[in-house]
Scaffold this motif. Structure first.
Motif, PDB file in Angstrom:
ATOM      1  N   PRO A 157      -8.939  18.683 -10.366  1.00  0.00           N
ATOM      2  CA  PRO A 157      -9.974  18.021 -11.023  1.00  0.00           C
ATOM      3  C   PRO A 157      -9.395  16.977 -12.152  1.00  0.00           C
ATOM      4  N   LEU A 158     -10.205  15.972 -12.244  1.00  0.00           N
ATOM      5  CA  LEU A 158      -9.685  15.006 -13.278  1.00  0.00           C
ATOM      6  C   LEU A 158      -8.190  14.807 -13.407  1.00  0.00           C
ATOM      7  N   ALA A 159      -7.578  14.703 -12.456  1.00  0.00           N
ATOM      8  CA  ALA A 159      -5.972  14.607 -12.439  1.00  0.00           C
ATOM      9  C   ALA A 159      -5.737  12.821 -12.491  1.00  0.00           C
ATOM     10  N   GLY A 160      -6.518  12.259 -12.402  1.00  0.00           N
ATOM     11  CA  GLY A 160      -6.528  10.787 -12.480  1.00  0.00           C
ATOM     12  C   GLY A 160      -5.647  10.278 -11.085  1.00  0.00           C
ATOM     13  N   ILE A 161      -6.001  10.608  -9.978  1.00  0.00           N
ATOM     14  CA  ILE A 161      -4.978  10.317  -8.913  1.00  0.00           C
ATOM     15  C   ILE A 161      -5.105   8.953  -8.606  1.00  0.00           C
ATOM     16  N   ARG A 162      -4.234   7.977  -8.619  1.00  0.00           N
ATOM     17  CA  ARG A 162      -4.226   6.661  -8.534  1.00  0.00           C
ATOM     18  C   ARG A 162      -3.766   5.995  -6.926  1.00  0.00           C
ATOM     19  N   GLY A 163      -3.140   7.109  -6.497  1.00  0.00           N
ATOM     20  CA  GLY A 163      -2.785   6.621  -5.052  1.00  0.00           C
ATOM     21  C   GLY A 163      -2.333   7.700  -4.132  1.00  0.00           C
ATOM     22  N   VAL A 164      -2.324   7.508  -2.930  1.00  0.00           N
ATOM     23  CA  VAL A 164      -2.071   8.670  -1.930  1.00  0.00           C
ATOM     24  C   VAL A 164      -1.376   7.759  -0.850  1.00  0.00           C
ATOM     25  N   SER A 165      -0.029   8.665  -0.402  1.00  0.00           N
ATOM     26  CA  SER A 165       0.486   8.073   0.757  1.00  0.00           C
ATOM     27  C   SER A 165       0.984   8.949   1.571  1.00  0.00           C
ATOM     28  N   PRO A 229     -12.030   0.238   7.837  1.00  0.00           N
ATOM     29  CA  PRO A 229     -10.557  -0.012   8.571  1.00  0.00           C
ATOM     30  C   PRO A 229     -10.271  -1.562   8.404  1.00  0.00           C
ATOM     31  N   ALA A 230     -11.299  -2.603   8.553  1.00  0.00           N
ATOM     32  CA  ALA A 230     -10.813  -3.889   8.350  1.00  0.00           C
ATOM     33  C   ALA A 230     -10.166  -4.104   7.024  1.00  0.00           C
ATOM     34  N   ASP A 231     -10.343  -3.327   6.041  1.00  0.00           N
ATOM     35  CA  ASP A 231      -9.846  -3.766   4.925  1.00  0.00           C
ATOM     36  C   ASP A 231      -8.476  -3.280   4.704  1.00  0.00           C
ATOM     37  N   VAL A 232      -7.738  -2.377   5.773  1.00  0.00           N
ATOM     38  CA  VAL A 232      -6.543  -2.021   5.683  1.00  0.00           C
ATOM     39  C   VAL A 232      -5.559  -2.899   6.351  1.00  0.00           C
ATOM     40  N   GLN A 233      -4.325  -3.270   5.763  1.00  0.00           N
ATOM     41  CA  GLN A 233      -3.553  -4.199   6.467  1.00  0.00           C
ATOM     42  C   GLN A 233      -2.761  -3.136   7.371  1.00  0.00           C
ATOM     43  N   ARG A 234      -2.637  -3.584   8.580  1.00  0.00           N
ATOM     44  CA  ARG A 234      -1.966  -2.684   9.745  1.00  0.00           C
ATOM     45  C   ARG A 234      -0.894  -3.339  10.611  1.00  0.00           C
ATOM     46  N   THR A 235       0.098  -2.725  10.482  1.00  0.00           N
ATOM     47  CA  THR A 235       1.223  -3.056  11.387  1.00  0.00           C
ATOM     48  C   THR A 235       1.584  -1.795  12.262  1.00  0.00           C
ATOM     49  N   GLY A 259       1.360   5.489   5.773  1.00  0.00           N
ATOM     50  CA  GLY A 259       0.101   4.989   5.278  1.00  0.00           C
ATOM     51  C   GLY A 259      -0.114   4.823   3.621  1.00  0.00           C
ATOM     52  N   ARG A 260      -0.423   4.005   2.891  1.00  0.00           N
ATOM     53  CA  ARG A 260      -0.439   4.119   1.501  1.00  0.00           C
ATOM     54  C   ARG A 260      -1.679   3.392   1.118  1.00  0.00           C
ATOM     55  N   VAL A 261      -2.411   3.950   0.182  1.00  0.00           N
ATOM     56  CA  VAL A 261      -3.549   3.474  -0.487  1.00  0.00           C
ATOM     57  C   VAL A 261      -3.492   3.696  -1.932  1.00  0.00           C
ATOM     58  N   SER A 262      -3.634   2.678  -2.946  1.00  0.00           N
ATOM     59  CA  SER A 262      -3.603   2.954  -4.036  1.00  0.00           C
ATOM     60  C   SER A 262      -4.667   2.190  -4.790  1.00  0.00           C
ATOM     61  N   VAL A 263      -4.989   2.390  -6.108  1.00  0.00           N
ATOM     62  CA  VAL A 263      -6.235   1.752  -6.739  1.00  0.00           C
ATOM     63  C   VAL A 263      -5.342   1.364  -8.245  1.00  0.00           C
ATOM     64  N   ASP A 264      -5.563   0.035  -8.490  1.00  0.00           N
ATOM     65  CA  ASP A 264      -5.334  -0.338  -9.547  1.00  0.00           C
ATOM     66  C   ASP A 264      -6.440  -1.121 -10.343  1.00  0.00           C
ATOM     67  N   ASP A 266      -9.890  -2.056 -10.264  1.00  0.00           N
ATOM     68  CA  ASP A 266     -10.860  -2.220  -9.235  1.00  0.00           C
ATOM     69  C   ASP A 266     -10.378  -2.685  -7.986  1.00  0.00           C
ATOM     70  N   ALA A 267      -9.044  -2.833  -7.968  1.00  0.00           N
ATOM     71  CA  ALA A 267      -8.452  -3.262  -7.005  1.00  0.00           C
ATOM     72  C   ALA A 267      -8.020  -2.095  -6.027  1.00  0.00           C
ATOM     73  N   VAL A 268      -8.307  -2.273  -4.629  1.00  0.00           N
ATOM     74  CA  VAL A 268      -7.667  -1.157  -3.836  1.00  0.00           C
ATOM     75  C   VAL A 268      -6.743  -1.830  -2.742  1.00  0.00           C
ATOM     76  N   ASP A 269      -5.474  -1.296  -2.657  1.00  0.00           N
ATOM     77  CA  ASP A 269      -4.576  -1.831  -2.110  1.00  0.00           C
ATOM     78  C   ASP A 269      -4.382  -0.764  -0.749  1.00  0.00           C
ATOM     79  N   ALA A 270      -4.533  -1.045   0.596  1.00  0.00           N
ATOM     80  CA  ALA A 270      -4.322  -0.070   1.433  1.00  0.00           C
ATOM     81  C   ALA A 270      -3.409  -0.768   2.691  1.00  0.00           C
TER      82      ALA A 270
END
Lengths: 330, 330
Positions: A157-165, A229-235, A259-264, A266-270
Motif C-alpha cells: 500500500p502507498l508504495a508509490g509504484i511507478r512501473g511494472v515490467s 490495447p491500442a495505446d500499447v506499442q506492440r512488436t 512488457g513494460r508500463v511506466s508512469v511519469d 501524467d504520461a503512461v508509456d507502455a
C-alpha cells in the motif's frame, strides 16, 4: 459452519482444477474459515446452464434444473460466489463482461480468471461490486495465479509504484527457446500447444497481443491509469530472424518478449517487444516461468516476483485465493 | 480526519527514514485513509524517554515530558501505535520483547523492525495482541521490508507452503563477493560495514546467526512450527577456504550463504550453510539483494521474491506497510 454456495461459469480445465482444490482444502476451510462449500451451479457451452440451490455435482449436473440464460441460472443457483473462466473474445471481453456485470448486479461475488473484462470493464465492474458490497477479483488473469494484484493491494500500500515490467506470455518464451535450439517459430508454437500453454489462437501470444492485454490490466488496476490495447506499442516475435535469435542466445543475451508500463507524471508509456536480456537475469526466464517486476522508490533496485513452471493448479489457486478473500469480506 | 498518534521506540536510522516516509505520504494518508499522523513519543538510549500526548518533534523532543520507563512513557504519550526499532540482545530478544509486551498490554498496536521478539516471543506477543484486538506486526524483520509475512498471510492463504529458502543476510554476500575479487573475509566485513549493512557485531552475520534467527522467525510465523536457533544446523562462511570460494565463482557456481527450512509431516528440517548456486539463478544474488523462495504444491517450481539492493527506506517501508494495516484494523 457457514454453507457457501459456489457456481462455475465455464467448466474447463481451470475450473476442474479449482473444484479439486476446493475439495482438497475442505477440512482447512472448515477449521480456519468456518465454511463448507457446495456447488449449486455449473454452465458451459457444451453442458448448458444447470442449477440447483440444494446442490449439484458439476461433472454430471443432469439431475439439476436446466436454465435458459445467465439471469435464470443465477436466480436458480443462488450462489454466494461465481467462478468465471469461460472462453471469450479477447478484443471485447465478451460475453464474460456482461456475465460478470449480471453476477455483481445480483449481489454475488465474482471471481474471474479472465483478463479481458479487467481491460474493458474494470472501472464499471469494480463500481458495481462496490455498490453491492461484493468483490470483483481476478488474480488468475495475469501471471497464472501468482499474486500480482493482491500483492500490490494488500502488501504494497502507498508504495508509490511507478512501473511494472515482466514476461507475461510463456508461449513466447517456449517459441524463442525452440528457435534457440534450432527449430522454427512454427515448431515452437506446436511445442507450446503440446505443453498446453498456448492460447487457442497462438498468433495471439506470438504477436504480443496476450502480453498487451495483461499489461493493460496491470495499468488499469495497479497504476490506476486506464490503458487500452491500442495505446500499447506492440512488436511480436514473429518477424525476428531465427539466426539473430540464436546468435543472441549464444552471446548470453537471449531475446524474451518483455512488457513494460511506466508512469511519469501524467504520461503512461507502455510497450511489448522482444528484448535482449542478460542470461541468468530475472527476465531471462525459461519454459512456462513468468516474472513480474515492480519499480518504486522504496525498493531501490525493484521488487521481482517469479513463478517457476506454474500449471493449471496455480491458476486455480489464484481463483481460490480470491475466493478466500470473498469469504473474509462477507 | 482521524488523528493517529505514533511513538518511536528507538530513533536510529530506520526510525528516521520511517518518520520521513510518514511525512512524504501525508497527503495520501489523508485522502486514502482519512488519517493524520502526529508523533507523541520518542525514546532511545541517547535521548531518554520523551512524551507529549499533544504532539512533539522526534528530532528535538526536549520541550515534551521526560518519562522514567516504558510504562510511564506509554501512559504519557498515549499512542495508537508504537514503532519499535531498538538495538537488542540477539540471543534473548530483550529488552524489545518486554517493551512490545507492555505496549500490547496497554492496547496499543506494536510495529517492530526486530526479529528477536518474533523468535523468542511470537506466540506470546500474538496472543497478547489478539486479546486486546490490536496487531503485532514485524514485516521489516526479515528481507529488509519487502513483503514476506504479509505476502503469506494476505496473498497465499491455504497455499500449503512446505518450505522456505533464501539468502537472508546481505553481509555474507558482500563478504563472499569481496573474496571472489581477491580480498579476505576481513576485507569483506569492512566492505559491508562501509555499506552500512553489517550488524553491529559482524561475526553475527558471517557465522550465520543472523540467517538462523530469520529462519526461526519464518518457521514460527509462516510454517507455524516453533523453531529455536539451537534447532538449526548452522555453518558460517568464515571457515571456507578463499581459494575454493574463488574457484567456485570462476566455475559459474559461486557460494552464497543459504538458509532453508522445510516441513515434512511433523519433522522440521532447518539449516544455514554456504551452498554453491548456479550463476544467474535466483539464489546467486549480488550486493545487498535479498531473496526468499516458497515451496508449495500449487506453485510447481516455487514462487520467488527478490528485493534488489534494498536500503533503509525499504526497511522503513516495511514498518509503514504494517502501520497501514494497523489503521485498517481499528
Amino acid at each position: 459452519m457457514r454453507r457457501y454456495a459456489v457456481a462455475f461459469l465455464g467448466f474447463g480445465n481451470v475450473a476442474k482444477a479449482l473444484a479439486r482444490l476446493l475439495e482438497s482444502r475442505r477440512s482447512e476451510l472448515a477449521v480456519r474459515y468456518g465454511v463448507s462449500c457446495q456447488a449449486t451451479g455449473v454452465a458451459s457451452r457444451s453442458l448448458g446452464w444447470w442449477a440447483d440451490a440444494a446442490g449439484l455435482t458439476p461433472t454430471s449436473p443432469q439431475s439439476a434444473t436446466r436454465c435458459y440464460d445467465i439471469g435464470d441460472w443465477l436466480l436458480t443457483a443462488r450462489p454466494d460466489v461465481v467462478f468465471e473462466s469461460i472462453a471469450l473474445d479477447a478484443h471485447t471481453g465478451q460475453p464474460a463482461l456482461d456475465y460478470l456485470a449480471e453476477t455483481l448486479r445480483l449481489g454475488v461475488h465474482a471471481v474471474s480468471a479472465n483478463k479481458g473484462p479487467v481491460v474493458y470493464g474494470y472501472q464499471r465492474l469494480n463500481a458495481l461490486a462496490d455498490s453491492h458490497a461484493k468483490l470483483y477479483r481476478f488474480e488468475a488473469a495475469v501471471m497464472d495465479g501468482a499474486p500480482v494484484f493482491s500483492l500490490v493491494r494488500r502488501c504494497l500500500p502507498l508504495a508509490g509504484i511507478r512501473g511494472v515490467s515482466g514476461v507475461f506470455t510463456s508461449t513466447a518464451t517456449v517459441v524463442l527457446e525452440t528457435v534457440e535450439r534450432g527449430g522454427s517459430i512454427d515448431d515452437g508454437i506446436r511445442e507450446a500447444q503440446a505443453l498446453g500453454i498456448a492460447e487457442s489462437d497462438p498468433t495471439y501470444d506470438v504477436d504480443g497481443w496476450d502480453a498487451v492485454v495483461k499489461l493493460c490490466a496491470v495499468s488499469n488496476v495497479i497504476l490506476e491509469r486506464a490503458l487500452r490495447p491500442a495505446d500499447v506499442q506492440r512488436t511480436g516475435i514473429r518477424d525476428l530472424d531465427p539466426t539473430i535469435i540464436r546468435a543472441a542466445h549464444r552471446d548470453g543475451h537471449p531475446y524474451r518478449l518483455v512488457g513494460r508500463v511506466s508512469v511519469d507524471h501524467d504520461a503512461v508509456d507502455a510497450r511489448v517487444q522482444p528484448e535482449q536480456v542478460p542470461a541468468g537475469s530475472a527476465l531471462a526466464v525459461s519454459g512456462a516461468t513468468l516474472v513480474t517486476h515492480y519499480d518504486a522508490a522504496v525498493f531501490p533496485g525493484g521488487l521481482t516476483m517469479t513463478s517457476f513452471a506454474p500449471d493449471l493448479t496455480t491458476t486455480a489457486y489464484g481463483m481460490f485465493a480470491d475466493f478466500l478473500e470473498c469469504i473474509g469480506a462477507t
